[in-house]
Design an enzyme around this catalytic site. Structure first.
Site, mmCIF file in Angstrom:
data_model
loop_
_atom_site.group_PDB
_atom_site.id
_atom_site.type_symbol
_atom_site.label_atom_id
_atom_site.label_comp_id
_atom_site.label_asym_id
_atom_site.label_seq_id
_atom_site.Cartn_x
_atom_site.Cartn_y
_atom_site.Cartn_z
ATOM 1 N N HIS A 180 18.116 27.448 -60.134
ATOM 2 C CA HIS A 180 19.527 27.404 -60.765
ATOM 3 C C HIS A 180 19.563 29.388 -61.327
ATOM 4 O O HIS A 180 20.660 29.854 -60.944
ATOM 5 C CB HIS A 180 19.583 26.723 -61.978
ATOM 6 C CG HIS A 180 20.726 26.998 -62.865
ATOM 7 N ND1 HIS A 180 22.219 26.762 -62.391
ATOM 8 C CD2 HIS A 180 20.905 27.480 -63.819
ATOM 9 C CE1 HIS A 180 22.809 27.186 -63.209
ATOM 10 N NE2 HIS A 180 22.179 27.645 -64.180
ATOM 11 N N ASP A 433 10.797 28.633 -39.533
ATOM 12 C CA ASP A 433 9.889 27.416 -39.108
ATOM 13 C C ASP A 433 9.173 27.761 -37.896
ATOM 14 O O ASP A 433 8.002 27.700 -37.696
ATOM 15 C CB ASP A 433 10.881 26.348 -38.715
ATOM 16 C CG ASP A 433 11.270 25.625 -40.023
ATOM 17 O OD1 ASP A 433 10.072 25.337 -40.547
ATOM 18 O OD2 ASP A 433 12.398 25.296 -39.995
ATOM 19 N N CYS A 480 18.567 33.635 -37.126
ATOM 20 C CA CYS A 480 19.136 33.255 -38.155
ATOM 21 C C CYS A 480 18.220 32.884 -39.189
ATOM 22 O O CYS A 480 18.443 32.614 -40.341
ATOM 23 C CB CYS A 480 20.046 31.847 -38.242
ATOM 24 S SG CYS A 480 19.290 30.390 -37.446
HETATM 25 C C1 PEP Z 1 14.341 28.424 -39.786
HETATM 26 O O1 PEP Z 1 13.692 27.685 -39.887
HETATM 27 O O2 PEP Z 1 14.401 29.962 -39.755
HETATM 28 C C2 PEP Z 1 16.034 28.306 -40.192
HETATM 29 C C3 PEP Z 1 16.846 29.277 -40.452
HETATM 30 O O3 PEP Z 1 16.185 27.064 -40.706
HETATM 31 P P1 PEP Z 1 15.788 26.722 -42.418
HETATM 32 O O4 PEP Z 1 15.314 27.803 -43.124
HETATM 33 O O5 PEP Z 1 17.006 25.940 -42.807
HETATM 34 O O6 PEP Z 1 14.608 25.475 -41.875
HETATM 35 MG MG MG Z 2 14.223 25.850 -39.869
#
Ligand code: PEP
Ligand code: MG
Length: 548
Positions: A180, A433, A480
């Site tokens: 938070h 990931d 991303c």
């Molecule tokens: C990722 O795995 O890079 C991703 C953008 O998704 P999250 O961090 O929400 O798993």
């Molecule tokens: Mg991910």
């Protein structure tokens, strides 16, 4: 450090920027030696009224996340399980009452799941507030201007009673990047360092301090030179932010989008020219709720982002499972949740939930700007089944299906990328990931940092293959994951041929600056060097020595 320098400790940089000011130690530990002046039931009533008033004040200020946390605190205070335990203890003993919360919290703490562990912290925090209320100790503090606030951690109930405009910086003993206090600090642009543990335990209030929220450095009684260096850094930062202009950014021919994952991030987002979302983490719509949100609630959130962002919106369908759980789904406990029924696997196993999410997208007033992205795709059939599912609903609703794409975040989707480019409309690489799965290193385990760097050559080779295959087949490839928010890693992505980046909004000027400054370097030579390095340290050394 030489003797000419001040005492210096480090934590983790959590909110960018430099702050100089006087320390204020905010104690929120309970002291059982202070006797109760109210019984726990009287204090419970008083505290609920106080939280209710704070919720109204938060809502007026558009601080929805904090209001939600206090709402959850009220639910804890009204929890029948806790109230029935009050009947079995001495209601005027602060220690016995606090024990009720400690015991309940430890049940949650021992669960494997991160979500429940987090609830344990909330329960303890409510217990502390109740004890202070029984003791009639007012935890609201009166701060001097230019304060550097030092605390173990801060809850919304703590921050709500503080004049945060007087806070120049925040240092926390505990706290995670998404706690938070860090979210509040980032939203308000307050530099913040977390995880200093016991390193500042001997520090008193009213000491001259300087902190760097990017590096996590804390200077106690900084020398004039140290202060000057930090201020120069601050000026540099400001220059970078100011120089992020639409005209300059367009000359690079790159696309920058932002990552959004909470109501707070939607409402606080403001930017003169970034107007597209490259990753909408839709989980919060479902995680923040005690029951499954109805179609209207889901559509309202999308309409909201449509009003705020005038460009493309890449809407990622539910990525529940793994470390994110939803109570009302009653999901079975898994031995290895990151390798379990998460992301698209869960949507395909819960078609009614998936259907309502897709309908909410198709019902929204910005559907013509939305691209739908499926997380955790590891097989071609999973994508084809998802595609058919969306197209079927779209045809029933008599509406064109939005473009459909995948997150490449599993090694299998990298190996199969030549197959995927034939059937998807776009790809976004989830490097968080993807790194975890390629390196076989749990992304949340703090003992594995040397395996978690996305600049590891194995990860770079995977990313490079995806970018090359996408570019050769005219399929948009973006990144991303957090890698796109770190300037040096984002530059590596640029070198590998990436043109679409999605990142945290605050990172954009710094990423842009790195790329602009180094855009004329020989990209193919650098690409060859980083792909042929033998470990992430070598990659970092190459990038650090060859870029400015
Ligand atoms: C990722 O795995 O890079 C991703 C953008 O998704 P999250 O961090 O929400 O798993
Ligand atoms: Mg991910």
């Amino acid at each position: 450090m030489s003797e000419l320098n001040s005492k210096y400790v480090t934590g983790l940089g959590a909110s960018r920027g430099v702050a100089i000011g006087k320390s204020f130690i905010y104690e929120n530990e309970v002291n059982f030696n202070n006797p109760a002046k109210l019984s726990c039931l009287e204090a419970t009533k008083t505290l609920i009224i106080k939280f209710d008033n704070q919720i109204v004040a938060f809502e007026k200020e558009n601080r929805k996340d904090e209001a939600d946390v206090l709402q959850a605190y009220i639910l804890i205070l009204q929890d029948p399980e806790i109230l029935s335990q009050f009947e079995t203890v001495d209601q005027n003993s602060v220690e016995s009452v606090f024990n009720v919360f400690e015991e309940t919290a430890s049940l949650f703490q021992n669960m494997d799941d991160e979500y429940f562990k987090q609830r344990a912290e909330d329960i303890l925090s409510v217990g502390k507030h109740l004890v202070f209320c029984m003791q009639q100790i007012d935890k609201s503090v009166s701060l001097e201007s230019e304060t550097i606030l030092i605390a173990s951690d801060l809850t919304p109930a703590d921050t709500s009673s503080m004049e945060l405009h007087k806070v120049n910086g925040i240092v926390l003993k505990e706290g995670g990047y998404t706690s938070h206090a860090v979210i509040v600090a980032k939203n308000l642009g307050i530099p913040c360092v977390i995880g200093v543990k016991e390193k500042l335990d001997s520090l008193e209030s009213n000491k001259h301090l300087a902190i760097d929220g990017s590096t996590g450095e804390i200077y106690i009684d900084p020398t004039a030179d140290e202060e000057k260096n930090l201020l120069n850094k601050q000026i540099e930062h400001k220059k970078i932010i100011d120089s992020f202009s639409k005209e300059k950014y367009e000359t690079l021919g790159l696309t920058y989008r932002v990552n959004i994952g909470s109501n707070e991030e939607i409402s606080s987002f403001e930017h003169p020219f970034l107007n597209s979302i490259g990753l909408f983490r839709s989980e919060f719509i479902y995680l923040d709720s005690e029951t499954a949100p109805d179609l209207e609630q889901q559509t309202n959130v999308i309409n909201n982002i449509g009003d705020k962002f005038s460009g493309t919106i890449v809407y990622r369908t539910l990525d529940i499972g793994g470390d994110k759980q939803v109570n009302y789904l009653n999901l079975p406990k898994e031995e290895n949740p990151f390798l379990g029924v998460r992301g698209i696997r869960l949507s395909l196993a819960n078609k009614s939930l998936f259907e309502s999410q897709i309908k909410s997208i198709l019902n929204s007033n910005c559907v013509d700007r939305i691209k739908i992205m499926f997380p955790m795709i590891s097989t071609v059939p999973d994508f084809l089944e998802s595609k058919e599912f969306v197209e079927q609903i779209a045809s029933e609703m008599n509406i064109a299906s939005p473009p459909l794409g995948i997150m490449v975040e599993t090694p299998s989707s990298v190996f199969l990328v030549d197959k995927f480019v034939e059937i998807v409309d776009f790809i976004s690489i989830g490097t968080n990931d993807l790194t975890q799965y390629i390196m076989a290193a749990d992304r949340g385990n703090s003992h594995l940092t040397k395996y978690q760097d996305s600049l590891s050559p194995a990860v770079l080779r995977a990313i490079s293959k995806v970018i090359d295959t996408g570019n050769a087949n005219n399929i948009e490839v973006s990144v991303c994951g957090e890698m796109a928010s770190d300037p040096i890693s984002a530059f590596a992505l640029y070198v590998l041929g990436l043109t679409t980046f999605s990142m945290s909004p605050a990172a954009a000027p710094f990423v842009f600056n790195k790329i602009v400054k180094n855009q004329n370097l020989d990209k193919s030579d650098l690409k060859h060097k980083i792909l042929n390095a033998s470990n992430y340290k070598e990659v970092r050394e190459i990038l650090n020595s060859e870029t400015s």
